[in-house]
Write an enzyme that holds these catalytic residues in place. Structure first.
Site, PDB file in Angstrom:
ATOM      1  N   GLU A 253     -22.083 -12.839  28.628  1.00  0.00           N
ATOM      2  CA  GLU A 253     -20.721 -12.450  28.266  1.00  0.00           C
ATOM      3  C   GLU A 253     -20.056 -11.628  29.368  1.00  0.00           C
ATOM      4  O   GLU A 253     -18.844 -11.670  29.542  1.00  0.00           O
ATOM      5  CB  GLU A 253     -20.698 -11.662  26.953  1.00  0.00           C
ATOM      6  CG  GLU A 253     -20.978 -12.509  25.709  1.00  0.00           C
ATOM      7  CD  GLU A 253     -22.466 -12.691  25.451  1.00  0.00           C
ATOM      8  OE1 GLU A 253     -23.293 -12.222  26.254  1.00  0.00           O
ATOM      9  OE2 GLU A 253     -22.799 -13.325  24.412  1.00  0.00           O
TER      10      GLU A 253
ATOM     11  N   PHE B  94     -26.879  -8.253  10.186  1.00  0.00           N
ATOM     12  CA  PHE B  94     -27.386  -8.821  11.439  1.00  0.00           C
ATOM     13  C   PHE B  94     -26.239  -8.998  12.441  1.00  0.00           C
ATOM     14  O   PHE B  94     -25.216  -9.592  12.129  1.00  0.00           O
ATOM     15  CB  PHE B  94     -28.056 -10.174  11.153  1.00  0.00           C
ATOM     16  CG  PHE B  94     -28.541 -10.863  12.401  1.00  0.00           C
ATOM     17  CD1 PHE B  94     -29.561 -10.312  13.166  1.00  0.00           C
ATOM     18  CD2 PHE B  94     -27.968 -12.058  12.817  1.00  0.00           C
ATOM     19  CE1 PHE B  94     -29.993 -10.934  14.318  1.00  0.00           C
ATOM     20  CE2 PHE B  94     -28.403 -12.692  13.972  1.00  0.00           C
ATOM     21  CZ  PHE B  94     -29.420 -12.126  14.730  1.00  0.00           C
ATOM     22  N   GLN B  95     -26.413  -8.447  13.617  1.00  0.00           N
ATOM     23  CA  GLN B  95     -25.433  -8.512  14.711  1.00  0.00           C
ATOM     24  C   GLN B  95     -24.083  -7.894  14.347  1.00  0.00           C
ATOM     25  O   GLN B  95     -23.051  -8.291  14.866  1.00  0.00           O
ATOM     26  CB  GLN B  95     -25.271  -9.944  15.222  1.00  0.00           C
ATOM     27  CG  GLN B  95     -26.554 -10.459  15.878  1.00  0.00           C
ATOM     28  CD  GLN B  95     -26.374 -11.720  16.674  1.00  0.00           C
ATOM     29  OE1 GLN B  95     -25.532 -12.544  16.357  1.00  0.00           O
ATOM     30  NE2 GLN B  95     -27.197 -11.892  17.689  1.00  0.00           N
TER      31      GLN B  95
ATOM     32  N   LYS C 160     -16.079 -13.579  10.024  1.00  0.00           N
ATOM     33  CA  LYS C 160     -16.450 -14.987   9.917  1.00  0.00           C
ATOM     34  C   LYS C 160     -15.720 -15.662   8.750  1.00  0.00           C
ATOM     35  O   LYS C 160     -15.265 -16.808   8.877  1.00  0.00           O
ATOM     36  CB  LYS C 160     -17.966 -15.091   9.736  1.00  0.00           C
ATOM     37  CG  LYS C 160     -18.511 -16.460  10.024  1.00  0.00           C
ATOM     38  CD  LYS C 160     -20.022 -16.447  10.175  1.00  0.00           C
ATOM     39  CE  LYS C 160     -20.554 -17.820  10.454  1.00  0.00           C
ATOM     40  NZ  LYS C 160     -22.007 -17.823  10.615  1.00  0.00           N
TER      41      LYS C 160
ATOM     42  N   MET D 140     -24.238   1.132  49.984  1.00  0.00           N
ATOM     43  CA  MET D 140     -23.318   2.255  49.878  1.00  0.00           C
ATOM     44  C   MET D 140     -24.034   3.513  49.379  1.00  0.00           C
ATOM     45  O   MET D 140     -23.746   4.626  49.848  1.00  0.00           O
ATOM     46  CB  MET D 140     -22.145   1.897  48.959  1.00  0.00           C
ATOM     47  CG  MET D 140     -21.043   2.919  48.953  1.00  0.00           C
ATOM     48  SD  MET D 140     -20.418   3.247  50.614  1.00  0.00           S
ATOM     49  CE  MET D 140     -18.947   2.249  50.634  1.00  0.00           C
TER      50      MET D 140
END
Ligand SMILES: Cc1ncc(C[n+]2csc(CCOP(=O)(O)OP(=O)(O)O)c2C)c(N)n1
Length: 575
Positions: free
Chosen positions: A65, A127-128, A177, A490
């Site tokens: 993602e 869940f999630q 959902k 760096m």
């Protein structure tokens, strides 16, 4: 009567759609063509609907993602359109957060759509499930959770309006959902205004007048422009303004490419690793004009010693930026293009020959002490500076250059001579390693006819290396240049200069990047010798397909000049 006809027409246009279909219809109404994303349970209804919309909406499946959001950022910044990205709930959504934060601080217009658990599960640690609205609140321009499908058209219309109006930024819409699955009567109306949100403040006459007086009387005026110029499309007006007034102009990191680096009045890049002249002269000018920039600490160094002698004029769209870091004498709150258009007829034609010469004197000092050594090194191995300098000559400054974060980023800002607008894309405010590769993919999709070059360090490349899979699958013609110094360069530079050379966990054993690229069916070559550079560049650039070039560079090269963190800009170190 007219209202009646309108409402009837609207009714006729009504379609019975599921929430998921409605989301896609909204995107089509907003003329979105490309979505970057990654599916999962809570956004599956949207992905299912997408299956039927393949002709109208192109979806790019990234490999993470974070890749999706950086690609959407690259797309937005090269094309000037809104970047769109999809992710599922929980880990999908939290993986977007770095990119959203990056987009917020760099003013990139994005609409992110995340799936969420069904509304009856909200707050149950399902869940999630994660509170992405709470998490993203401080890093979005606006966010909103949808639990009923009827809310979709209005929320998405608002999302697009907010993302791209005024100072652009990221918006996140979280959709449960069940709202994706239920049906409703769909109509769409684009959003044109929101009560109490005024993205384009009206220019006030008085500050314009005072600014004009200051500019016309100034003996040593000096101007720094930032990304606000690119975002408002004010490149032409900026050029006219600089040419009419004869004022030397410098760029911030994100302002780069808004003004040709070859212009005689362009005096360089200001900031921590910027040019000598623009840093030193900040504390010598009498009138300081800041256009579409936000006085980031990488530009100002110590604000208590920054341009104290000068009258400061700040042209800025976002009122929250005015007087935030630097106190202004004249605040022009408005769009850069409008403000410059208003100032142009008021300012008098001028030239500040002697003053501009002073900048050129500084350039000579910088050339002797820093540039010459960097671009024509005596060392056996190549330096990043010479590679980028050669690349700039080879491509005549005409490519879109995307950089990651680190020494190579600063070298590209210093040594690539940008000749065309919207040609420099980097993570400026957040400094996100891993930004470059996916952002370059997005940038190429946003501007397919331009040469897109990703310049990456060996560290940053490994943060989103998996996005090579996107290049392979969709045949995105990105040219990848890895500057491999086997160090987190760096950080190593800082360790050398400020931590007694204690190189704590910055040296890296790297994998065989060529084999990795070849594993993704991307042509790749590695070079170590200066004699190979010219031929390697030609081979690498002269293909339409993507290709990767790894150049082994000096391990302990430093980027100079440098304003040590928090120090006064005139204390810039040349070596
Ligand atoms: C996500 C993230 N983690 C850590 C840092 C801190 N950081 C800034 S530059 C840098 C080193 C970058 O090394 P490399 O990608 O090899 O580029 P180089 O500096 O050598 O050009 C690090 C670790 C960062 N900017 N972003």
């Amino acid at each position: 009567m007219e209202a009646l006809v309108e409402s009837l027409e609207k009714k006729l246009k009504t379609e019975r759609l599921t929430g998921s279909e409605a989301i896609l219809k909204c995107l089509i109404e907003e003329e979105v063509e490309t979505i970057f994303g990654y599916p999962g349970g809570a956004i599956m209804p949207v992905y299912d609907a997408l299956y039927d919309y393949e002709d109208q909406l192109k979806h790019i499946l990234t490999r993470h993602e974070q890749g999706a959001i950086h690609a959407a950022q690259g797309f937005a910044r090269s094309s000037g359109k809104v970047g769109v990205c999809f992710a599922t709930s929980g880990p999908g959504a939290t993986n977007l957060i770095t990119g959203i934060t990056d987009a917020q601080i760099d003013s990139t217009p994005l609409v992110c759509i995340t799936g969420q658990v069904a509304s009856h599960l909200l707050g149950s640690d399902a869940f999630q499930e994660t509170d992405i609205i709470g998490i993203s609140m401080p890093v979005t321009k606006w966010n909103f959770q949808i639990t009923r499908p009827e809310e979709i058209p209005m929320a998405l219309a608002k999302a697009f309006y907010i993302a791209q109006s005024g100072r652009p930024g990221p918006v996140l819409i979280d959709i449960t959902k069940d709202a994706q699955q239920q049906s409703f009567d769909f109509t769409y109306e684009a959003c044109e205004r929101i009560r109490s949100y005024q993205p384009y403040p009206e220019l006030k006459e008085q500050p314009l007048k005072t600014a004009t007086e200051l500019i016309n009387q100034a003996k040593k005026p000096y101007l720094i422009f930032g990304q606000g110029v690119t975002l408002s499309g004010a490149e032409k007006e900026l050029k006219e303004f600089v040419e009419k007034t004869g004022i030397p102009a410098a760029s911030t990191l994100l302002g780069l490419s808004a003004f040709s680096t070859n212009h005689p009045l362009y005096v360089g890049y200001a900031g921590m690793h910027g040019n000598y002249g623009p840093n030193v002269k900040t504390n010598e000018c009498d009138v300081f004009i800041a256009i579409g920039m936000r006085f980031d600490d990488r530009v100002t160094g110590d604000i208590n010693t920054y341009a104290k002698q000068a009258k400061v004029i700040h042209i800025e769209l976002d009122p929250a930026e005015i007087d935030k870091n630097i106190q202004t004498d004249v605040a022009i709150n408005g769009d850069a293009k409008q403000a410059l258009k208003a100032l142009l007829p008021l300012v008098k034609s001028n030239d500040h020959e002697e003053w501009v010469k002073e900048f050129h004197e500084c350039d000579k000092i910088e050339m002797d002490k820093a540039i010459q050594k960097s671009i024509q090194p005596t060392s056996e191995l190549m330096t990043m500076a010479e590679v980028i300098h050669k690349l700039s000559i080879k491509t005549q400054g005409k490519s879109v250059v995307i950089t990651d974060v680190g020494q190579h980023q600063m070298m590209a800002a210093r040594y690539y001579q940008f000749d065309q607008p919207k040609s420099h894309i980097t993570s400026g405010g957040l400094g996100t390693m891993g930004f470059c590769l996916p952002a370059a993919i997005g940038a190429k999709i946003g501007k397919p006819n331009r040469e897109v070059i990703a310049i990456i360090g060996d560290g940053g490349f490994q943060m989103t290396i998996q996005e090579l899979g996107v290049i392979m699958q969709y045949q995105v013609g990105v040219k990848i240049l890895i500057l491999n110094n086997s160090f987190l360069g760096m950080v190593r530079q800082w360790q050398q200069l400020f931590f007694d050379r204690r190189y704590s966990f910055t040296e890296m054993d790297n994998p065989d990047f060529i084999k990795i690229a070849e594993g993704y069916r991307i042509a790749a070559q590695r070079i170590e010798k200066r004699e190979e550079l010219n031929y390697a560049f030609d081979q690498w650039l002269n293909t339409k397909e993507s290709s990767l070039l790894e150049i082994v560079v000096e391990k302990e090269e430093n980027v100079f000049p440098m304003v040590p963190s928090g120090s006064c800009v005139s204390k810039i170190r040349l070596e």
